[in-house]
Motif scaffolding. Structure first.
Motif: not given
Length: 405
Positions: A68, A78, A137-138, A134
């Motif tokens: 992240t 994100k 989310e991005f 993750t």
């Protein structure tokens, strides 16, 4: 087998050139070392500095935090962060401009280098699973290379990532004879089970194919083996097949000879010594003293039989100049034909093609809008590269590709 945690030092920095096989520009490995411990694995080479590769598995802690942080450092956010930011009525002028710009994304390889992201410990630790969450989310594209059936656990997540961005899945196979497969890949799933995995991903409309590499000389390089694997790939709806031979770098070379070749195929030891001499830094096979089949060339022809493309089609992210991206894909394909399929000294310096293509990838304007003089000024490369570009812009093809296809 032992396991211990290490600090994650992941720092996602995109390479100057996309990988000519997988189109990836960065890599994230949740583990160091691999329980599958295949005898040919390049990860055992001294080059990578992973002692006891198949016996001590290093589990990276804080991977999600470092991933992240790396993506934030590169300017990515994100989707939830972007939505929240847009709700604010206090955006500065520069922030408003930033919101309007699209920062092009690149493909991150999840595992596939010095580890398999879906080795057995992943069932317990779920680091790879959390990496995918993750990336979702991005909305960040990813590529997966594995020989494990455990990847099916994350089929829905990988499908969601593909819907939002891009997710490609390649299944590693190399040996249709199960007896040989058990000898060279003793701790992994059978080849047919891996094809069942691929079929399920393709049924879910997720891009996928096979990585038929490395094919060991005199053990996996027969026409029959390659044909059988491609037949099974076709039946599994594979889009593509990447095919290449074996390399043996220092460190792995000694282990391969001692733990595999001398035990199971002693009749080939002397030939291997000629093909893979000592102190060969990159482990590239030598063909001057003994002739071995060019598995890439064999596979290239057999791919036509099964209507399977011999390369991965390039993903085009938002925010890039599509024509430039497709031209680079074409140049990479010509490089593949010259360097891999033909595999012989040639009047065209194929190694220059990749560097030339990378320059085009970095152009901030459509190459079609540049005059020939400007192209020669911006693009440093041999005349035949400029010839390929000129012909491609006129016909979407070129004479060199036609000659060596």
């Amino acid at each position: 087998m032992s396991f211990y945690e290490i600090d994650s030092k992941i720092n996602i920095i995109p390479s100057k050139c996309s990988d000519p096989w997988f189109w990836t520009s960065a890599q994230i490995n949740p583990y160091r070392g691999c329980q599958f411990n295949c005898h040919y694995c390049d990860g055992k080479a001294n080059y990578y500095g992973i002692p006891k590769f198949g016996h001590q598995i290093r589990i990276k802690r804080d991977v999600i935090k470092t991933l992240t942080r790396s993506l934030h450092k590169l300017g990515y956010r994100k989707k939830s962060d972007a939505k929240q930011k847009k709700l604010s009525s206090f955006l500065s002028k520069s922030e408003i401009l930033e919101e309007r710009e699209i920062l092009p994304k690149f493909i991150i390889s999840v595992g596939g280098g010095v580890t398999d992201a879906y080795q057995n410990i992943e069932k317990e630790k779920e680091i790879t699973k959390n990496i995918i969450k993750t990336l979702i989310e991005f909305e960040f594209p990813a590529f997966f290379l594995t020989k494990s059936t455990l990847i099916l656990r994350d089929l829905d997540l990988i499908g969601e990532l593909n819907d939002r961005s891009y997710a490609g899945v390649n299944i590693s196979v190399g040996y249709s004879d199960e007896k040989i497969r058990r000898l060279i890949e003793p701790h992994s799933a059978s080849t047919l089970k891996r094809f069942e995995v691929l079929a399920q991903f393709r049924e879910a409309d997720i891009p996928g194919g096979i990585s038929m590499m490395p094919l060991a000389p005199f053990i996996g390089d027969s026409d029959e083996n390659i044909d059988t694997l491609l037949k099974w790939a076709s039946e599994s709806k594979a889009e593509h097949a990447l095919i290449a031979g074996l390399t043996l770098k220092p460190g792995n070379r000694e282990l391969f000879f001692k733990e595999f070749l001398m035990k199971h195929f002693p009749q080939h030891v002397d030939k291997y010594k000629l093909i893979f001499p000592e102190n060969n830094t990159y482990g590239i096979p030598k063909f001057d003293k003994i002739k071995i089949p060019n598995v890439t060339a064999i596979g290239h022809e057999l791919c036509k039989k099964y209507n399977i493309y011999p390369r991965i089609k390039r993903y085009i992210p938002d925010g890039v100049i599509k024509e430039n991206y497709l031209l680079v894909e074409h140049l990479y394909y010509v490089h593949y034909l010259l360097s891999w399929v033909n595999n012989k000294p040639h009047s065209y310096p194929a190694s220059r093609i990749i560097k030339f293509a990378c320059t085009i990838d970095k152009l901030e304007e459509n190459i079609r809008d540049l005059s020939e003089d400007k192209r020669e000024e911006f693009l440093d490369g041999p005349a035949f590269c400029h010839q390929i570009v000129d012909e491609y812009l006129k016909t979407k093809d070129n004479k060199i590709r036609k000659e060596f296809e």
